[in-house]
Design a protein around this motif. Structure first.
Motif, PDB file in Angstrom:
ATOM      1  N   UNK A 111      22.192  -8.222   2.833  1.00  0.00           N
ATOM      2  CA  UNK A 111      21.597  -7.722   4.069  1.00  0.00           C
ATOM      3  C   UNK A 111      21.743  -6.209   4.259  1.00  0.00           C
ATOM      4  N   UNK A 112      22.464  -5.553   3.390  1.00  0.00           N
ATOM      5  CA  UNK A 112      22.634  -4.100   3.540  1.00  0.00           C
ATOM      6  C   UNK A 112      21.280  -3.404   3.491  1.00  0.00           C
ATOM      7  N   UNK A 117      13.690 -11.888  -0.863  1.00  0.00           N
ATOM      8  CA  UNK A 117      12.523 -11.511  -0.066  1.00  0.00           C
ATOM      9  C   UNK A 117      12.406 -12.304   1.229  1.00  0.00           C
ATOM     10  N   UNK A 118      12.950 -13.505   1.244  1.00  0.00           N
ATOM     11  CA  UNK A 118      12.831 -14.338   2.445  1.00  0.00           C
ATOM     12  C   UNK A 118      14.181 -14.641   3.082  1.00  0.00           C
ATOM     13  N   UNK A 119      15.198 -13.839   2.754  1.00  0.00           N
ATOM     14  CA  UNK A 119      16.543 -14.110   3.268  1.00  0.00           C
ATOM     15  C   UNK A 119      16.588 -14.071   4.790  1.00  0.00           C
ATOM     16  N   UNK A 149      23.328 -21.179  -0.135  1.00  0.00           N
ATOM     17  CA  UNK A 149      22.236 -20.996  -1.088  1.00  0.00           C
ATOM     18  C   UNK A 149      21.561 -19.639  -0.879  1.00  0.00           C
ATOM     19  N   UNK A 150      21.331 -19.254   0.381  1.00  0.00           N
ATOM     20  CA  UNK A 150      20.706 -17.964   0.670  1.00  0.00           C
ATOM     21  C   UNK A 150      21.587 -16.832   0.173  1.00  0.00           C
ATOM     22  N   UNK A 151      22.905 -16.967   0.338  1.00  0.00           N
ATOM     23  CA  UNK A 151      23.845 -15.918  -0.050  1.00  0.00           C
ATOM     24  C   UNK A 151      23.858 -15.676  -1.560  1.00  0.00           C
ATOM     25  N   UNK A 152      23.398 -16.636  -2.347  1.00  0.00           N
ATOM     26  CA  UNK A 152      23.339 -16.436  -3.798  1.00  0.00           C
ATOM     27  C   UNK A 152      22.364 -15.330  -4.177  1.00  0.00           C
ATOM     28  N   UNK A 153      21.426 -15.020  -3.287  1.00  0.00           N
ATOM     29  CA  UNK A 153      20.498 -13.926  -3.536  1.00  0.00           C
ATOM     30  C   UNK A 153      19.364 -14.253  -4.465  1.00  0.00           C
ATOM     31  N   UNK A 154      19.099 -15.540  -4.700  1.00  0.00           N
ATOM     32  CA  UNK A 154      18.014 -15.924  -5.605  1.00  0.00           C
ATOM     33  C   UNK A 154      16.641 -15.646  -5.006  1.00  0.00           C
ATOM     34  N   UNK A 155      16.556 -15.590  -3.694  1.00  0.00           N
ATOM     35  CA  UNK A 155      15.276 -15.359  -3.023  1.00  0.00           C
ATOM     36  C   UNK A 155      15.457 -14.320  -1.913  1.00  0.00           C
ATOM     37  N   UNK A 210      14.092 -14.291   7.207  1.00  0.00           N
ATOM     38  CA  UNK A 210      13.415 -15.405   7.900  1.00  0.00           C
ATOM     39  C   UNK A 210      14.134 -16.739   7.750  1.00  0.00           C
ATOM     40  N   UNK A 211      14.682 -17.001   6.560  1.00  0.00           N
ATOM     41  CA  UNK A 211      15.366 -18.269   6.364  1.00  0.00           C
ATOM     42  C   UNK A 211      16.668 -18.322   7.155  1.00  0.00           C
ATOM     43  N   UNK A 212      17.382 -17.215   7.249  1.00  0.00           N
ATOM     44  CA  UNK A 212      18.584 -17.190   8.078  1.00  0.00           C
ATOM     45  C   UNK A 212      18.230 -17.387   9.547  1.00  0.00           C
ATOM     46  N   UNK A 213      17.125 -16.788   9.974  1.00  0.00           N
ATOM     47  CA  UNK A 213      16.652 -16.987  11.343  1.00  0.00           C
ATOM     48  C   UNK A 213      16.419 -18.471  11.616  1.00  0.00           C
ATOM     49  N   UNK A 214      15.786 -19.151  10.672  1.00  0.00           N
ATOM     50  CA  UNK A 214      15.514 -20.578  10.829  1.00  0.00           C
ATOM     51  C   UNK A 214      16.807 -21.381  10.876  1.00  0.00           C
ATOM     52  N   UNK A 215      17.733 -21.106   9.961  1.00  0.00           N
ATOM     53  CA  UNK A 215      18.967 -21.885   9.884  1.00  0.00           C
ATOM     54  C   UNK A 215      19.839 -21.699  11.121  1.00  0.00           C
ATOM     55  N   UNK A 216      19.972 -20.469  11.605  1.00  0.00           N
ATOM     56  CA  UNK A 216      20.784 -20.234  12.802  1.00  0.00           C
ATOM     57  C   UNK A 216      20.130 -20.891  14.015  1.00  0.00           C
ATOM     58  N   UNK A 217      18.801 -20.836  14.083  1.00  0.00           N
ATOM     59  CA  UNK A 217      18.093 -21.492  15.190  1.00  0.00           C
ATOM     60  C   UNK A 217      18.362 -22.990  15.195  1.00  0.00           C
ATOM     61  N   UNK A 218      18.318 -23.612  14.025  1.00  0.00           N
ATOM     62  CA  UNK A 218      18.553 -25.048  13.950  1.00  0.00           C
ATOM     63  C   UNK A 218      19.999 -25.407  14.288  1.00  0.00           C
TER      64      UNK A 218
END
Length: 267
Positions: free
Chosen positions: A140-141, A87-89, A79-85, A91-99
């Protein structure tokens, strides 16, 4: 990211709670399959059993929890990779990898899982991760590339350039391989693969990606500029200092606002 959160919660709940996958097929051998009529989540089922003094330590119950975390990670990253949001990519990736690393830590602390069969059953062709990899790289570029040491216990190890987008695609490839065993009802094989690949591959990869993502967030939160990134990526043709300035602008655009910080107009 509300859509991603909704999709993650809804799909994951369906997979873990009633033993079905997104296409409606039944996942055999899951501890939650008998609780579908009650509409309970795996966590709820385990909590009830724990309160009644039931046995919640079996391999099936443990596998349900690990599979649920892996499925949540895979769906959320897609879902993050779709690029819909965007601005928060970060932080959300940080959360998902942590979990996901929480699941990995549990696998690492668990006793050695011994597969039932001597040779691993064929799971079919591996899923193509190129599209996901490319979408993440674009998202992420130019902060996709970071420096990492593979083994911190190797004296004077030379740092190498890595990509967050490559890391995430490789992690999903690894954990989905185990998910193929899980969905086929080979619970022991799935647990063995997840544990083995955590220790040998996706665990170190996720740990490295987490360090990079945490560093990006820390640079913004602590208002410290990135070190000069020029030359880190051997494919980069950026002039001296240009990549650093680009990274600073991207970081400010992506994660300063969600973190409640105001970007510096002069950066």
């Amino acid at each position: 990211m509300s859509d991603a959160t909704t999709a993650t919660t809804g799909t994951t709940g369906a997979t873990a709670a009633d033993g079905t996958t997104a296409d409606g097929s039944v996942t055999p051998g899951t501890a939650a399959s008998g609780a579908a009529d009650a509409g309970a989540t795996p966590q709820g089922v385990l909590g009830e059993l724990e309160g009644l003094g039931g046995d919640v330590d079996g391999p099936d119950a443990f596998a349900v929890q690990i599979a649920d975390q892996i499925e949540s990670f895979s769906i959320a990253v897609a879902e993050i990779a779709k690029g819909d949001d965007p601005d928060s990519a970060v932080p959300h990736l940080l959360l998902q990898v942590s979990q996901l690393l929480l699941a990995g830590g549990r696998l690492g602390a668990h006793e050695d899982v011994v597969p039932e069969e001597r040779y691993e059953p064929d799971t079919g062709p591996e899923p193509d991760m190129d599209h996901l990899r490319e979408r993440l790289a674009q998202l992420l570029e130019p902060i996709d590339v970071y420096s990492e040491v593979f083994d911190p216990y190797v004296p004077r190890a030379t740092p190498v350039a890595c990509r967050i987008s490559d890391d995430l695609a490789d992690i999903i490839t690894d954990v989905r391989h185990g998910m193929a065993h899980y969905r086929a009802g080979r619970i022991g094989e799935a647990l063995w693969w997840w544990q083995f690949s955590y220790l040998s591959n996706w665990g170190p990869t996720a740990s490295a990606a987490l360090r990079a993502l945490q560093s990006l967030v820390a640079h913004v939160r602590l208002d410290t500029p990135l070190a000069d990134l020029d030359g880190l990526d051997i494919d980069s043709n950026a002039e001296d200092g240009d990549l650093e300035r680009q990274a600073g602008r991207v970081m400010a655009a992506e994660i300063a606002a969600p973190l409640g910080l105001r970007p510096d107009p002069a950066s």
